[in-house]
Design an enzyme around this catalytic site. Sequence first.
Site, mmCIF file in Angstrom:
data_model
loop_
_atom_site.group_PDB
_atom_site.id
_atom_site.type_symbol
_atom_site.label_atom_id
_atom_site.label_comp_id
_atom_site.label_asym_id
_atom_site.label_seq_id
_atom_site.Cartn_x
_atom_site.Cartn_y
_atom_site.Cartn_z
ATOM 1 N N PHE A 123 -17.842 -9.728 -8.518
ATOM 2 C CA PHE A 123 -17.701 -10.548 -7.057
ATOM 3 C C PHE A 123 -18.658 -11.817 -6.963
ATOM 4 O O PHE A 123 -19.313 -11.959 -6.028
ATOM 5 C CB PHE A 123 -17.659 -9.591 -5.908
ATOM 6 N N LEU A 154 -7.374 -0.553 -2.665
ATOM 7 C CA LEU A 154 -6.396 -1.026 -3.781
ATOM 8 C C LEU A 154 -6.353 -2.614 -4.031
ATOM 9 O O LEU A 154 -6.133 -3.175 -3.038
ATOM 10 C CB LEU A 154 -4.906 -0.542 -3.605
ATOM 11 N N CYS A 180 -6.180 -9.264 2.683
ATOM 12 C CA CYS A 180 -7.248 -8.306 3.101
ATOM 13 C C CYS A 180 -8.475 -8.962 3.828
ATOM 14 O O CYS A 180 -9.022 -8.930 4.774
ATOM 15 C CB CYS A 180 -7.684 -7.348 2.187
ATOM 16 N N VAL A 231 0.867 -1.274 -0.035
ATOM 17 C CA VAL A 231 -0.098 0.138 -0.083
ATOM 18 C C VAL A 231 0.823 1.302 -0.180
ATOM 19 O O VAL A 231 0.566 2.070 -0.678
ATOM 20 C CB VAL A 231 -0.792 0.172 1.210
HETATM 21 C C1 UDX Z 1 -9.274 -6.581 -1.830
HETATM 22 C C2 UDX Z 1 -10.116 -5.524 -2.165
HETATM 23 O O1 UDX Z 1 -10.852 -5.638 -3.589
HETATM 24 C C3 UDX Z 1 -9.389 -4.146 -2.149
HETATM 25 O O2 UDX Z 1 -10.553 -3.150 -2.553
HETATM 26 C C4 UDX Z 1 -8.988 -4.055 -0.861
HETATM 27 O O3 UDX Z 1 -8.093 -2.768 -0.549
HETATM 28 C C5 UDX Z 1 -7.988 -5.126 -0.457
HETATM 29 O O4 UDX Z 1 -8.512 -6.281 -0.717
HETATM 30 P P1 UDX Z 1 -7.160 -8.041 -3.129
HETATM 31 O O5 UDX Z 1 -7.137 -8.800 -1.727
HETATM 32 O O6 UDX Z 1 -6.232 -7.668 -3.725
HETATM 33 O O7 UDX Z 1 -8.294 -6.655 -2.567
HETATM 34 O O8 UDX Z 1 -8.191 -8.992 -3.952
HETATM 35 P P2 UDX Z 1 -9.509 -9.041 -4.806
HETATM 36 O O9 UDX Z 1 -9.229 -9.086 -6.158
HETATM 37 O O10 UDX Z 1 -10.637 -8.299 -4.414
HETATM 38 O O11 UDX Z 1 -9.867 -10.427 -4.671
HETATM 39 C C6 UDX Z 1 -9.876 -11.272 -3.164
HETATM 40 C C7 UDX Z 1 -10.222 -12.547 -3.206
HETATM 41 O O12 UDX Z 1 -11.437 -12.756 -3.809
HETATM 42 C C8 UDX Z 1 -9.201 -13.381 -4.098
HETATM 43 O O13 UDX Z 1 -8.824 -14.615 -3.486
HETATM 44 C C9 UDX Z 1 -10.045 -13.766 -5.174
HETATM 45 O O14 UDX Z 1 -9.858 -15.066 -5.801
HETATM 46 C C10 UDX Z 1 -11.647 -13.978 -4.598
HETATM 47 N N1 UDX Z 1 -12.817 -13.814 -5.640
HETATM 48 C C11 UDX Z 1 -13.020 -12.388 -6.128
HETATM 49 C C12 UDX Z 1 -13.638 -14.613 -5.771
HETATM 50 O O15 UDX Z 1 -13.424 -15.719 -5.101
HETATM 51 N N2 UDX Z 1 -14.741 -14.380 -6.227
HETATM 52 C C13 UDX Z 1 -15.115 -13.320 -6.865
HETATM 53 O O16 UDX Z 1 -16.087 -13.043 -7.568
HETATM 54 C C14 UDX Z 1 -14.098 -12.188 -6.692
#
Ligand code: UDX
Length: 446
Positions: free
Chosen positions: A265, A153, A276, A11
Amino acid sequence: MKVTIVGAGHVGLVTGACLAEVGNDVICVDNDKQKIEQIDAGVMPIYEPGLPELVGKNMKKGALRVTTSMEEGVNHALVIFIAVGTPPKTDGEADLSYIEMVAREVALHMDGYRVISEKSTVPVKTGEWVDRTIRLNNRHKVEFDVVSNPEFLREGAAIFDFMYPDRIVVGSGSDRAAEIMRELYQPIIERNFPGCNVLLDEVGPVPLLVTDVKSAELIKHASNSFLATKISFINAVANVCELSGADITLVAKGIGLDHRIGKSFLHAGAGYGGSCFPKDVAAFKKISGDLGYDFRLLEEVSRINQAQRELVVSKIKKTLWIVREKTIGVLGLSFKPDTDDMREAPAVDVIKALQAEGAKIKAYDPQAIPEAEELLQGVEFCKDAYEVACDADTLLFMTEWEEFRTLDLARVKEAMNYPIILDARNMLDPNAVRAQGFEYVGMGRH
Ligand code: UDX
């Protein structure tokens, strides 16, 4: 504006590089000397597409510097961001000792008005503690304001998310500090920075939401917990699809077309991981409990997420019958594509559970093997997907890296012992896979 970021992690470094890029004079401070020397030499401590270039460019033009000296950082800036880690303790509570340490050091070196901005994800009311810590250590008795400016992010898309955010949230009890923060973000809000690829007239300004400090702190935890809830919800629905013969990808499409729900999502699979979501859901549940509200919904969100990992293991058992001595080829280890981050990656739990059943594991990931080597024992790491497929009894897709979508399936099948694919991310077309002669197992679809 003169800005200092304390904490040169994911970050902090992205924030520093992006703020330098939009015209500010930025220093990143970190007490890890090796990390600072590496950044200075152009080596990033984390994998983030575009970051080495952005850091390099801004360091070259003098807009970004790195140092281990807090004194230098605090003297330099009007706005000081705290972007240090808040690792979870065993009960889910965030460990805020680094935040406290930084707040104390900032206070000791401040020689004039400063805005101290919380960037790390912190529990509601942390701002009050930071304020109090600074007041108690305010050697030169200078004026200051504490604000909350949470980051949103995504790893792998962090620079884009910083430059083109859905919103900017500033929690502040002071108009003066809120105005300074607005000025700092002006180029991003007004879409007015070099290389900006959208037009203000077409997309409008970035919404800036100014709130009180506590609300801003809560927005961060509530956002991430809501997104995690969405993922667990769709995974729960996937299980019902599986039991009823429905197809989760179609169900997700159907519900996502309702604009109140939205289509993002809603991708069912092995569940969420990363630095996160798991941490923030646990922390939000703990904070709510401490405040007197039992947020049981969040407990269920975590439970469903964990159960998805177990489901992947039980699907393998169901497909192979006896797992002992079988070779499982794992494609993708990082918690999601485009990152080398293995924190809370579902692949780790799944691989360990399969090893406990006596399976042999071969694995490949485009970026995460060095990280995975630290976390996993007895895994044969391979140079590509085809080497993983060689003599494997099942090929397990754990992370949806783009390069796995275009594999030569005929070559994969030729190399494998049994032609079985378990697609734990629903990333392949079942018909295309079956047409190649594979047995295909997905998550909530047939
Ligand atoms: C997340 C938030 O999106 C971001 O705004 C915050 O500041 C930090 O946490 P990040 O952890 O980088 O970001 O990943 P993200 O792309 O959001 O995905 C998170 C997890 O959810 C991943 O393991 C991904 O595989 C999973 N996921 C996401 C699903 O299983 N299904 C989905 O539909 C979307």
